[in-house]
Design an enzyme around this catalytic site. Sequence first.
Site, PDB file in Angstrom:
ATOM      1  N   GLU A  56       0.836  -1.199   0.000  1.00  0.00           N
ATOM      2  CA  GLU A  56       0.000   0.000   0.000  1.00  0.00           C
ATOM      3  C   GLU A  56       0.876   1.257   0.000  1.00  0.00           C
ATOM      4  O   GLU A  56       1.868   1.338   0.716  1.00  0.00           O
ATOM      5  CB  GLU A  56      -0.890  -0.015   1.244  1.00  0.00           C
ATOM      6  CG  GLU A  56      -1.812   1.170   1.393  1.00  0.00           C
ATOM      7  CD  GLU A  56      -2.730   1.066   2.606  1.00  0.00           C
ATOM      8  OE1 GLU A  56      -3.611   1.925   2.760  1.00  0.00           O
ATOM      9  OE2 GLU A  56      -2.573   0.101   3.402  1.00  0.00           O
ATOM     10  N   LYS A  65      -9.308   2.508  -2.570  1.00  0.00           N
ATOM     11  CA  LYS A  65      -9.646   1.915  -1.273  1.00  0.00           C
ATOM     12  C   LYS A  65     -11.015   2.390  -0.810  1.00  0.00           C
ATOM     13  O   LYS A  65     -11.285   3.592  -0.745  1.00  0.00           O
ATOM     14  CB  LYS A  65      -8.565   2.295  -0.259  1.00  0.00           C
ATOM     15  CG  LYS A  65      -8.662   1.567   1.073  1.00  0.00           C
ATOM     16  CD  LYS A  65      -7.448   1.894   1.934  1.00  0.00           C
ATOM     17  CE  LYS A  65      -7.428   1.088   3.209  1.00  0.00           C
ATOM     18  NZ  LYS A  65      -6.199   1.380   4.017  1.00  0.00           N
ATOM     19  N   CYS A  86      -5.614  -3.287   2.117  1.00  0.00           N
ATOM     20  CA  CYS A  86      -5.456  -3.333   3.575  1.00  0.00           C
ATOM     21  C   CYS A  86      -6.770  -3.556   4.317  1.00  0.00           C
ATOM     22  O   CYS A  86      -7.323  -4.643   4.324  1.00  0.00           O
ATOM     23  CB  CYS A  86      -4.739  -2.065   4.033  1.00  0.00           C
ATOM     24  SG  CYS A  86      -4.052  -2.173   5.707  1.00  0.00           S
TER      25      CYS A  86
END
Length: 266
Positions: free
Chosen positions: A44, A114, A148
């Site tokens: 990330e 995300k 994540c």
Amino acid sequence: MPPLRTALLQSSGRLGDVAENLKVLDEAAARAAQAGAGLLVAPEMFLTGYALDLQDIPALAESRDGMSARAIGEIARRHGLAVLYGYPEREGDTVYNSAQLIGADGTPLANYRKTHLFGGFEQEAFTPGDTPVVQADLNGLRIGIMICYDVEFPENVRAHALAGTDLLLVPTAQMHPFQFVAEQLVPVRAFENQMYIAYVNRTGPEGEFEFVGLSCLASPDGTTRTRAGRGEEMVFGEADPDLLKASRETNPYLRDRRPGLYASLI
């Protein structure tokens, strides 16, 4: 169909230094290709580093087809393997925490923003994406992408399973004290959704954060095919379509679902 050898680059690069991080990625791609990998996955926000000052993020953010994307396309083409990397994406005045997959010919294949932002830092720095399932086809496998915290929401991963994702790429910035996510949750997600999950973390101290490493390739049979330690390293694992097929034939989770009972979830 042969397995897709996947390289997991566990590295934090250099905070705020895009040129140096591109160099690290280039060197890693060379090593991965030499080892026979067809896919390299970086963590990330690898392009810029994660623990940036808030005022620096808009200046470092780039469009999905910006200079760094073109540089990574050249890295992928030169070494003959696909590359997935995390970066801050700018579109107009909006900044997303994104990950982009570039094919082995240098062509962009998929870009993901995300959807679940973790903590005050991310929620202040970024706008959440609104497309939960982003996919591309690579070497005979359906590739999915999330970042994540996204993988910690079971509905998110199940949506990928129902959309046919075979290998889910999860660049991450997993920090202390949440290492149980890498150690326990990710292998369970792979088993309950019958897919491979490549979970690729940063490592070491960065600003106020302490990243725990422990990158892994989890398998649909519930095992971990490869696992990194706590330091900088690159590990390799195979995403095997034959094992995936056999596991899906044996495991009835997706066949035995009763969606009519789950309406209350939404």
